[in-house]
Design a protein around this motif. Structure first.
Motif, PDB file in Angstrom:
ATOM      1  N   LEU A  58       0.805  -1.219   0.000  1.00  9.77           N
ATOM      2  CA  LEU A  58       0.000   0.000   0.000  1.00  9.77           C
ATOM      3  C   LEU A  58       0.840   1.273   0.000  1.00  9.77           C
ATOM      4  O   LEU A  58       0.348   2.352  -0.348  1.00  9.77           O
ATOM      5  N   ARG A  59       2.106   1.160   0.372  1.00  7.80           N
ATOM      6  CA  ARG A  59       2.968   2.348   0.315  1.00  7.80           C
ATOM      7  C   ARG A  59       3.040   2.910  -1.105  1.00  7.80           C
ATOM      8  O   ARG A  59       3.265   4.106  -1.296  1.00  7.80           O
ATOM      9  N   SER A  60       2.833   2.043  -2.101  1.00  9.48           N
ATOM     10  CA  SER A  60       2.949   2.463  -3.500  1.00  9.48           C
ATOM     11  C   SER A  60       1.901   3.490  -3.914  1.00  9.48           C
ATOM     12  O   SER A  60       2.059   4.158  -4.931  1.00  9.48           O
ATOM     13  N   TRP A  61       0.811   3.612  -3.139  1.00  7.72           N
ATOM     14  CA  TRP A  61      -0.249   4.566  -3.464  1.00  7.72           C
ATOM     15  C   TRP A  61      -0.131   5.864  -2.643  1.00  7.72           C
ATOM     16  O   TRP A  61      -0.837   6.821  -2.915  1.00  7.72           O
ATOM     17  N   MET A  62       0.726   5.868  -1.637  1.00  8.55           N
ATOM     18  CA  MET A  62       0.739   6.970  -0.678  1.00  8.55           C
ATOM     19  C   MET A  62       1.455   8.204  -1.228  1.00  8.55           C
ATOM     20  O   MET A  62       2.470   8.087  -1.917  1.00  8.55           O
ATOM     21  N   GLU A  63       0.929   9.382  -0.876  1.00  4.29           N
ATOM     22  CA  GLU A  63       1.573  10.627  -1.265  1.00  4.29           C
ATOM     23  C   GLU A  63       1.154  11.745  -0.303  1.00  4.29           C
ATOM     24  O   GLU A  63       0.132  11.637   0.381  1.00  4.29           O
ATOM     25  N   VAL A  64       1.964  12.791  -0.276  1.00  4.95           N
ATOM     26  CA  VAL A  64       1.658  13.973   0.532  1.00  4.95           C
ATOM     27  C   VAL A  64       1.688  15.184  -0.386  1.00  4.95           C
ATOM     28  O   VAL A  64       2.694  15.440  -1.058  1.00  4.95           O
ATOM     29  N   LYS A  65       0.592  15.913  -0.425  1.00  2.00           N
ATOM     30  CA  LYS A  65       0.450  17.100  -1.264  1.00  2.00           C
ATOM     31  C   LYS A  65       0.415  18.367  -0.409  1.00  2.00           C
ATOM     32  O   LYS A  65       0.458  18.320   0.807  1.00  2.00           O
ATOM     33  N   ASN A  66       0.334  19.499  -1.083  1.00  2.00           N
ATOM     34  CA  ASN A  66       0.129  20.809  -0.454  1.00  2.00           C
ATOM     35  C   ASN A  66       1.313  21.260   0.410  1.00  2.00           C
ATOM     36  O   ASN A  66       1.167  22.118   1.286  1.00  2.00           O
ATOM     37  N   LEU A  67       2.490  20.712   0.167  1.00  2.00           N
ATOM     38  CA  LEU A  67       3.652  21.072   0.978  1.00  2.00           C
ATOM     39  C   LEU A  67       4.054  22.527   0.763  1.00  2.00           C
ATOM     40  O   LEU A  67       4.608  23.158   1.671  1.00  2.00           O
ATOM     41  N   ASP A  68       3.780  23.072  -0.407  1.00  2.00           N
ATOM     42  CA  ASP A  68       4.150  24.463  -0.675  1.00  2.00           C
ATOM     43  C   ASP A  68       3.357  25.442   0.181  1.00  2.00           C
ATOM     44  O   ASP A  68       3.784  26.571   0.408  1.00  2.00           O
ATOM     45  N   ARG A  69       2.189  25.005   0.678  1.00  2.00           N
ATOM     46  CA  ARG A  69       1.375  25.855   1.546  1.00  2.00           C
ATOM     47  C   ARG A  69       1.683  25.623   3.025  1.00  2.00           C
ATOM     48  O   ARG A  69       1.103  26.282   3.899  1.00  2.00           O
ATOM     49  N   GLY A  70       2.550  24.659   3.311  1.00  2.00           N
ATOM     50  CA  GLY A  70       2.930  24.395   4.694  1.00  2.00           C
ATOM     51  C   GLY A  70       1.900  23.622   5.489  1.00  2.00           C
ATOM     52  O   GLY A  70       1.995  23.532   6.716  1.00  2.00           O
ATOM     53  N   ILE A  71       0.900  23.046   4.794  1.00  2.00           N
ATOM     54  CA  ILE A  71      -0.140  22.248   5.454  1.00  2.00           C
ATOM     55  C   ILE A  71      -0.240  20.919   4.710  1.00  2.00           C
ATOM     56  O   ILE A  71      -0.987  20.804   3.729  1.00  2.00           O
ATOM     57  N   PRO A  72       0.517  19.905   5.098  1.00  2.00           N
ATOM     58  CA  PRO A  72       0.532  18.638   4.361  1.00  2.00           C
ATOM     59  C   PRO A  72      -0.864  18.010   4.254  1.00  2.00           C
ATOM     60  O   PRO A  72      -1.666  18.080   5.182  1.00  2.00           O
ATOM     61  N   LEU A 110      -1.768  20.583  10.441  1.00  2.00           N
ATOM     62  CA  LEU A 110      -1.508  22.017  10.530  1.00  2.00           C
ATOM     63  C   LEU A 110      -0.928  22.347  11.895  1.00  2.00           C
ATOM     64  O   LEU A 110      -1.518  21.997  12.923  1.00  2.00           O
ATOM     65  N   SER A 111       0.236  23.024  11.912  1.00  2.00           N
ATOM     66  CA  SER A 111       0.888  23.402  13.162  1.00  2.00           C
ATOM     67  C   SER A 111       1.246  24.874  13.175  1.00  2.00           C
ATOM     68  O   SER A 111       1.551  25.463  12.133  1.00  2.00           O
ATOM     69  N   PHE A 112       1.243  25.470  14.376  1.00  2.00           N
ATOM     70  CA  PHE A 112       1.673  26.856  14.532  1.00  2.00           C
ATOM     71  C   PHE A 112       2.164  27.076  15.959  1.00  2.00           C
ATOM     72  O   PHE A 112       1.903  26.262  16.859  1.00  2.00           O
ATOM     73  N   ASP A 113       2.880  28.179  16.164  1.00  2.00           N
ATOM     74  CA  ASP A 113       3.427  28.471  17.496  1.00  2.00           C
ATOM     75  C   ASP A 113       2.524  29.423  18.265  1.00  2.00           C
ATOM     76  O   ASP A 113       1.445  29.803  17.795  1.00  2.00           O
ATOM     77  N   GLN A 114       2.986  29.838  19.467  1.00  2.00           N
ATOM     78  CA  GLN A 114       2.141  30.664  20.325  1.00  2.00           C
ATOM     79  C   GLN A 114       1.932  32.075  19.790  1.00  2.00           C
ATOM     80  O   GLN A 114       1.087  32.820  20.298  1.00  2.00           O
ATOM     81  N   HIS A 115       2.692  32.439  18.756  1.00  2.00           N
ATOM     82  CA  HIS A 115       2.529  33.745  18.131  1.00  2.00           C
ATOM     83  C   HIS A 115       1.636  33.677  16.890  1.00  2.00           C
ATOM     84  O   HIS A 115       1.434  34.690  16.220  1.00  2.00           O
ATOM     85  N   GLY A 116       1.141  32.474  16.579  1.00  2.00           N
ATOM     86  CA  GLY A 116       0.280  32.313  15.417  1.00  2.00           C
ATOM     87  C   GLY A 116       1.034  32.096  14.124  1.00  2.00           C
ATOM     88  O   GLY A 116       0.432  32.169  13.040  1.00  2.00           O
ATOM     89  N   ASN A 117       2.331  31.828  14.204  1.00  2.00           N
ATOM     90  CA  ASN A 117       3.137  31.591  13.008  1.00  2.00           C
ATOM     91  C   ASN A 117       3.019  30.138  12.556  1.00  2.00           C
ATOM     92  O   ASN A 117       3.246  29.216  13.344  1.00  2.00           O
ATOM     93  N   LEU A 118       2.674  29.948  11.292  1.00  2.00           N
ATOM     94  CA  LEU A 118       2.564  28.604  10.739  1.00  2.00           C
ATOM     95  C   LEU A 118       3.920  27.915  10.761  1.00  2.00           C
ATOM     96  O   LEU A 118       4.942  28.506  10.408  1.00  2.00           O
ATOM     97  N   ILE A 119       3.943  26.655  11.178  1.00  2.00           N
ATOM     98  CA  ILE A 119       5.160  25.852  11.189  1.00  2.00           C
ATOM     99  C   ILE A 119       5.052  24.818  10.074  1.00  2.00           C
ATOM    100  O   ILE A 119       4.104  24.029  10.053  1.00  2.00           O
ATOM    101  N   LYS A 120       5.991  24.830   9.159  1.00  2.00           N
ATOM    102  CA  LYS A 120       5.974  23.863   8.064  1.00  2.00           C
ATOM    103  C   LYS A 120       6.479  22.514   8.577  1.00  2.00           C
ATOM    104  O   LYS A 120       7.641  22.386   8.963  1.00  2.00           O
ATOM    105  N   PRO A 121       5.632  21.485   8.599  1.00  2.00           N
ATOM    106  CA  PRO A 121       6.023  20.197   9.164  1.00  2.00           C
ATOM    107  C   PRO A 121       6.982  19.419   8.267  1.00  2.00           C
ATOM    108  O   PRO A 121       7.062  19.641   7.057  1.00  2.00           O
ATOM    109  N   ILE A 122       7.677  18.478   8.884  1.00  2.00           N
ATOM    110  CA  ILE A 122       8.503  17.503   8.176  1.00  2.00           C
ATOM    111  C   ILE A 122       7.652  16.263   7.954  1.00  2.00           C
ATOM    112  O   ILE A 122       7.045  15.744   8.895  1.00  2.00           O
TER     113      ILE A 122
END
Length: 414
Positions: free
Chosen positions: A184-198, A222-234
């Motif tokens: 099943l790994r053969s079908w898996m993908e992650v999109k929208n990385l350019d927006r910082g929200i996988p 979707l992740s962000f810090d206490q200042h409201g800054n979006l954190i781009k996940p790994i």
């Protein structure tokens, strides 16, 4: 030794990871206009052992029976890694791979949320994690808030990496992943990385059928810090763990910085992805660094992209946390009891909540002609200790199966 007590509105377990193992679940109540999730937890690791939308066929974190969850949750559940300046080792709160007599751990269980805390005097840090399900939205999400506080007497500089080692993309059924996960790994993908929200999904249907259909729904992180800054996940676990497929130790994070990991090129296809958010902080005594994360499901990632500025707000999370708490409180006001034993009063509420989750809470729906009784919040039986049951957590009355889960053809057995 573990100690149990009731404190205000919470059942408290001190040194919960040393207590007799048990499993439980968040109620899966998101309100009239919300989309619920199923979320199970155990008193090991960081609590949450599995969660997803609708049923077992749409997991975000793989569902496992209780006995397996007790064993694996410390590795495959939520993880937090901390590197402190001047210390080469990686400190992982709530880990159980090696005994740590210096760590004091507490679990607080409320009607609609779960909180765990570790205080480590030698490290000079207190780590607190809280979970609740997002109410009143047209998408489903589990909210996770992680706060690290400097309880020492000196300034500390640290790097924090927090998240999930494995996120199952939408379209991967739980039983299929257990049987043919490598395929099943053969079908898996992650999109929208350019927006910082996988956005996690499979490219197409995975059944062995003549007709292949596109999958458009997906899970998001979707992740962000206490200042409201979006954190781009790994999203590539190898950037964090390297070749350590046991997931016990983050080899590459130990050898490098969060900045270097964030700049590395991920490989987001044909493998089981992860979701980790990195943060660097300099904490004066008494100061706190916080990471907020929403992990959920949506039928169109554009919806989350458009609302990202509104969602990335500590005030929004606080309001939703209050709303989630008030929701179960209002529903159980039907049996509000005031006696000389507060623990009995809360026991009455909890028993009522547990029982109407079995058959639903009667709600009169006005269709303009005559009222019809709709039973809300019913979740078909099933939990990690009753793994033989095919549970079901349906959407709210304003969101039908077809709107929220198009193309989802699995049905619970009769």
């Amino acid at each position: 030794m573990s100690n149990y007590r009731f404190e205000k509105d919470a059942f408290v377990i001190e040194q919960y990871d040393l207590a007799k193992p048990f499993s439980s679940f968040l109620p899966g109540i998101a309100g009239l206009k919300g989309i619920p999730m199923w979320t199970f937890y155990v008193n090991r690791g960081q609590g949450i052992s599995s969660f997803g939308i609708r049923d077992k066929n749409s997991p975000i974190m793989e569902f496992s029976p209780a006995n397996i969850s007790y064993k694996n949750v410390s590795a495959t559940g939520f993880r937090t890694f901390i590197k402190m300046a001047g210390t080469p080792a990686v400190y992982e709160p709530f880990q159980s791979f090696q005994p740590d007599t210096k760590a004091r751990r507490t679990m607080l269980i409320r009607q609609n949320e779960l909180v765990i805390e570790e205080e480590h005097a030698d490290k000079g840090l207190r780590t607190s994690v809280s979970y609740f399900q997002l109410p009143g939205e047209d998408f489903a999400a589990l909210v996770r808030q992680v706060s690290v506080t400097n309880i020492g007497a000196r300034t500390e500089s640290l790097e924090l990496l927090d998240g999930m080692p494995e996120i199952l993309p939408y379209g991967v059924e739980n039983s299929g992943y257990k049987e043919v996960g490598n395929l099943l790994r053969s079908w898996m993908e992650v999109k929208n990385l350019d927006r910082g929200i996988p956005f996690y999904k499979v490219r197409s249907s995975t059944h062995d059928e003549a007709e292949v259909t596109e999958v458009t729904n997906g899970h998001f992180y979707l992740s962000f810090d206490q200042h409201g800054n979006l954190i781009k996940p790994i999203v590539d676990f190898e950037l964090i763990f390297g070749g350590n497929t046991s997931l016990i130790h983050p080899d590459r994070f130990a050898a490098g910085s969060i900045e270097s990991l964030a700049q590395a090129t991920p490989y987001p296809v044909n493998k089981v992805p992860c979701g980790f958010s990195g943060l660097s902080a300099r904490l004066e005594p008494g100061e706190t660094a916080t990471v907020y994360t929403l992990v959920g499901h949506v039928n169109d990632i554009g919806k989350i992209n458009k609302r990202s500025k509104d969602l990335c707000s500590p005030a929004y999370i606080l309001d939703k946390r209050k709303e989630a708490s008030a929701l179960t409180r209002e529903l159980t006001d039907d049996v509000a009891t005031q006696t000389g034993l507060p623990v009995f009063d809360e026991y009455s509420r909890q028993s009522y909540l547990d029982n109407f989750l079995r058959g639903g809470y009667p709600f009169i729906f006005d269709n303009g002609k005559e009222g019809a009784v709709v039973h809300l919040y019913s979740r078909k039986h099933g939990d990690p200790e009753r793994d033989y049951n095919f549970f079901l957590a349906g959407p709210g009355i304003l969101f039908t199966r077809e709107r929220q889960f198009p193309g989802h053809e699995s049905e619970p057995p009769k």
